[in-house]
Write a protein that holds these residues in place. Sequence first.
Motif, PDB file in Angstrom:
ATOM      1  N   GLU A  16       0.829  -1.203   0.000  1.00  0.00           N
ATOM      2  CA  GLU A  16       0.000   0.000   0.000  1.00  0.00           C
ATOM      3  C   GLU A  16       0.865   1.255   0.000  1.00  0.00           C
ATOM      4  OE1 GLU A  16      -3.324   0.436  -0.293  1.00  0.00           O
ATOM      5  OE2 GLU A  16      -3.454  -1.711  -0.634  1.00  0.00           O
ATOM      6  N   VAL A  17       1.959   1.232   0.746  1.00  0.00           N
ATOM      7  CA  VAL A  17       2.870   2.380   0.783  1.00  0.00           C
ATOM      8  C   VAL A  17       3.430   2.648  -0.608  1.00  0.00           C
ATOM      9  CG1 VAL A  17       5.058   3.258   1.698  1.00  0.00           C
ATOM     10  CG2 VAL A  17       3.474   2.049   3.210  1.00  0.00           C
ATOM     11  N   ILE A  18       3.889   1.595  -1.275  1.00  0.00           N
ATOM     12  CA  ILE A  18       4.442   1.740  -2.628  1.00  0.00           C
ATOM     13  C   ILE A  18       3.381   2.270  -3.579  1.00  0.00           C
ATOM     14  CG2 ILE A  18       5.333   0.459  -4.622  1.00  0.00           C
ATOM     15  CD1 ILE A  18       6.727  -1.403  -2.529  1.00  0.00           C
ATOM     16  N   GLN A  19       2.188   1.727  -3.485  1.00  0.00           N
ATOM     17  CA  GLN A  19       1.106   2.172  -4.367  1.00  0.00           C
ATOM     18  C   GLN A  19       0.792   3.644  -4.125  1.00  0.00           C
ATOM     19  OE1 GLN A  19      -2.495  -0.112  -4.166  1.00  0.00           O
ATOM     20  NE2 GLN A  19      -3.650   1.383  -5.328  1.00  0.00           N
ATOM     21  N   GLN A  20       0.702   4.050  -2.877  1.00  0.00           N
ATOM     22  CA  GLN A  20       0.390   5.447  -2.577  1.00  0.00           C
ATOM     23  C   GLN A  20       1.475   6.395  -3.077  1.00  0.00           C
ATOM     24  OE1 GLN A  20      -0.407   5.896   1.580  1.00  0.00           O
ATOM     25  NE2 GLN A  20      -2.470   5.074   1.417  1.00  0.00           N
ATOM     26  N   GLU A  21       2.721   6.010  -2.896  1.00  0.00           N
ATOM     27  CA  GLU A  21       3.811   6.877  -3.343  1.00  0.00           C
ATOM     28  C   GLU A  21       3.806   7.020  -4.865  1.00  0.00           C
ATOM     29  OE1 GLU A  21       5.631   8.777  -1.431  1.00  0.00           O
ATOM     30  OE2 GLU A  21       4.699   7.930   0.334  1.00  0.00           O
ATOM     31  N   ALA A  22       3.591   5.918  -5.569  1.00  0.00           N
ATOM     32  CA  ALA A  22       3.545   5.973  -7.030  1.00  0.00           C
ATOM     33  C   ALA A  22       2.367   6.821  -7.508  1.00  0.00           C
ATOM     34  CB  ALA A  22       3.465   4.559  -7.609  1.00  0.00           C
TER      35      ALA A  22
END
Length: 76
Positions: A16-22
């Motif tokens: 989720e962190v990676i998705q939000q940052e992207a």
Amino acid sequence: MRVIQVSRTRAEDPHEVIQQEAETIRYFIEQLDVLFPNAVPEGSAAWSALNAIHTASTRITEANERTRNVSQKALG
């Protein structure tokens, strides 16, 4: 001065962190074009860099989803 605001929840899952940052990166680049149309001439080095970053963030999201699916299958 214009401000680009991003609203999001705090993610605990690394995927989720990676998705939000992207998504934040893509949103920011898209908003630059909305707020400052033609500020970065198409075909310029700056335009190429922003386009590459936007494309990379999309690919990161896609790879992240594939990794998440494999992880979920592995965990049962």
